[in-house]
Design an enzyme around this catalytic site. Structure first.
Site, PDB file in Angstrom:
ATOM      1  N   ASP A 110      -1.538 -17.458   0.086  1.00 19.68           N
ATOM      2  CA  ASP A 110      -1.706 -16.231  -0.677  1.00 19.68           C
ATOM      3  C   ASP A 110      -2.996 -15.516  -0.295  1.00 19.68           C
ATOM      4  OD1 ASP A 110      -1.734 -14.242  -2.570  1.00 19.68           O
ATOM      5  OD2 ASP A 110      -2.082 -15.560  -4.272  1.00 19.68           O
ATOM      6  N   SER A 274      -4.833   2.817   4.048  1.00 20.10           N
ATOM      7  CA  SER A 274      -3.759   3.300   4.903  1.00 20.10           C
ATOM      8  C   SER A 274      -3.949   4.795   5.123  1.00 20.10           C
ATOM      9  CB  SER A 274      -2.403   3.026   4.243  1.00 20.10           C
ATOM     10  OG  SER A 274      -1.356   3.717   4.911  1.00 20.10           O
TER      11      SER A 274
END
Length: 407
Positions: A110, A274
């Site tokens: 994770d 992004s």
């Protein structure tokens, strides 16, 4: 954005019966490691459950629609038997050896949390439901970390806690001695019901490790000095086991070049910006979207405006208050979704975004793209990560994204 430094990470726990299912590993250079995931035989896809997991993981209260959807799913019955989906289920797990002699547990890797915690011999037997456990007393290298405790509390009020042992941990042939292993003494029912996952190995930054009074280093942080290069890579797959490599970049695993983007570690995550998105064959929209790369999250969570724009391109798609998310006909053709990373473009195939039917009729399906409302940042989970080869560069504090051949 909420105070993310206070958000505590989590994940699913514990599956027995997979200890002998360690896949073979290809030879890799000394000082490196490569390992392949194994399938979780208990995995069942439930869209609202997958979305609820994200809210709980990041300490955010579930939206009312989602809360009702989860409650309804948990009450569904088949014949006379009640079906209880595993709330923290993950499709693929990774074998890890702990202690001497090795005790093999299958863990969820994770990148959105920083604890290595497992069901253990200290967990009450009534709270163990088929999980394999770590037994410190059976390991000649285990040493209790005096005075150390850990506790993780989730957005729905559930929690797990325990004490800490230092022991030898081996991942794909890469060994760390005196790694902090957090042994569960108390687990909430949500974790007990997830019988198909033995624990969690966090790969975010050590600053958000929950051990008190002194946070402990992650496996990756402890291993970095022994690696040829201080990196690990995630090459996750759709419908097949993926692979994690430590210490090197497999140049055969991707196409074209790797585009790197800087990472902010201020909140302890692999957080990046992004450069925008595209939908199908439409024009790419340049816009800054702050998000994290999280292998411990199944779905792709994005700002509501992006999600709405995407589903406007899906015939018949709509937000379902009863399901707590967007749904559409299972026979719908979904457009691709394009992620901007610097000047590079990563394409998530539309078929990846058809997450799962909402019920046994198979008429309506739950979307793999949903809103990040209330969380405060986008989460690029497995729906996105499976479409790319991703480099987690701890030496230069950056993420690398590359296209790859997809199934």
């Amino acid at each position: 954005m909420p105070a993310l430094s206070a958000l505590l990470a989590a994940a699913a726990l514990a599956v027995g019966g997979l200890s002998s299912a360690i896949p073979p590993r290809m030879p890799v250079p000394a000082g490196n490691a490569s390992l392949t995931q194994v399938r979780n035989p208990g995995f069942v896809r439930h869209g609202p459950i997958a979305l609820a997991k994200v809210y709980r993981k990041y300490g955010v209260a579930l939206p009312e629609d989602l809360k009702k959807a989860v409650a309804r799913i948990q009450k569904r019955t088949t014949g006379s038997a009640t079906t209880t989906p595993q709330q923290y289920d993950v499709e693929y797990l990774t074998p890890v050896s702990i202690g001497t002699p090795a005790q093999v547990l299958n863990l969820d890797f994770d990148t959105g949390s920083s604890d290595l915690w497992v069901f253990s011999s200290e967990t009450p037997s009534a709270d163990i439901n088929g999980q394999s456990i770590y037994t410190p007393g059976a390991s000649s290298t285990a040493k209790k970390l005096s005075g150390a405790t850990w506790s993780i509390t989730y957005g729905d009020g559930s929690s797990s806690s325990g004490d800490v042992w230092l022991d030898t941990v081996t991942v794909g042939g890469l060994t760390v001695t005196s790694q902090a292993v957090e042994a569960a003494k108390v687990v909430s029912s949500e974790f007990t019901s997830d019988s198909a996952n033995d624990g969690l190995l966090g790969l975010a930054f050590s600053s958000i490790n929950t051990v008190s009074p002194t946070a402990q280093k992650t496996f990756f942080d402890n291993a970095k000095s022994a690696l040829t290069s201080p990196v690990f890579t995630a090459d996750l797959k759709a419908g097949a086991p993926g692979k994690y490599n430590f210490g090197y970049i497999d140049t055969t695993a991707y196409t074209g070049s790797i585009t790197y983007t800087s990472v902010s570690t201020s909140n302890g995550f692999w957080q990046f910006t992004s450069t925008g998105y595209g939908i199908g064959s439409g024009t790419f929209k340049s816009t800054s979207i702050s998000g994290i790369a999280d292998t411990g999250t199944t779905l792709l969570l994005l700002p509501s405006t992006v999600v709405t724009a995407y589903y406007k391109q899906v015939s018949g798609a709509s937000y379902s208050s009863s399901e707590g998310g967007y749904i559409f006909s299972c026979s719908a053709t979904l457009p691709n979704f394009v992620i901007g990373v610097g000047s590079a473009r990563i394409t998530v195939p539309g078929k990846y975004i058809n997450y799962a039917p909402i019920d046994s009729t198979g008429v309506s399906c739950y979307g793999g793209i949903q809103s990040d409302a209330g969380i405060g940042f986008a989460i690029y989970g497995d729906v996105a990560l499976k479409a790319a080869f991703v480099v987690f560069d701890g030496g230069n504090t950056r993420l690398g994204w590359a296209a790859k051949t997809l199934a």
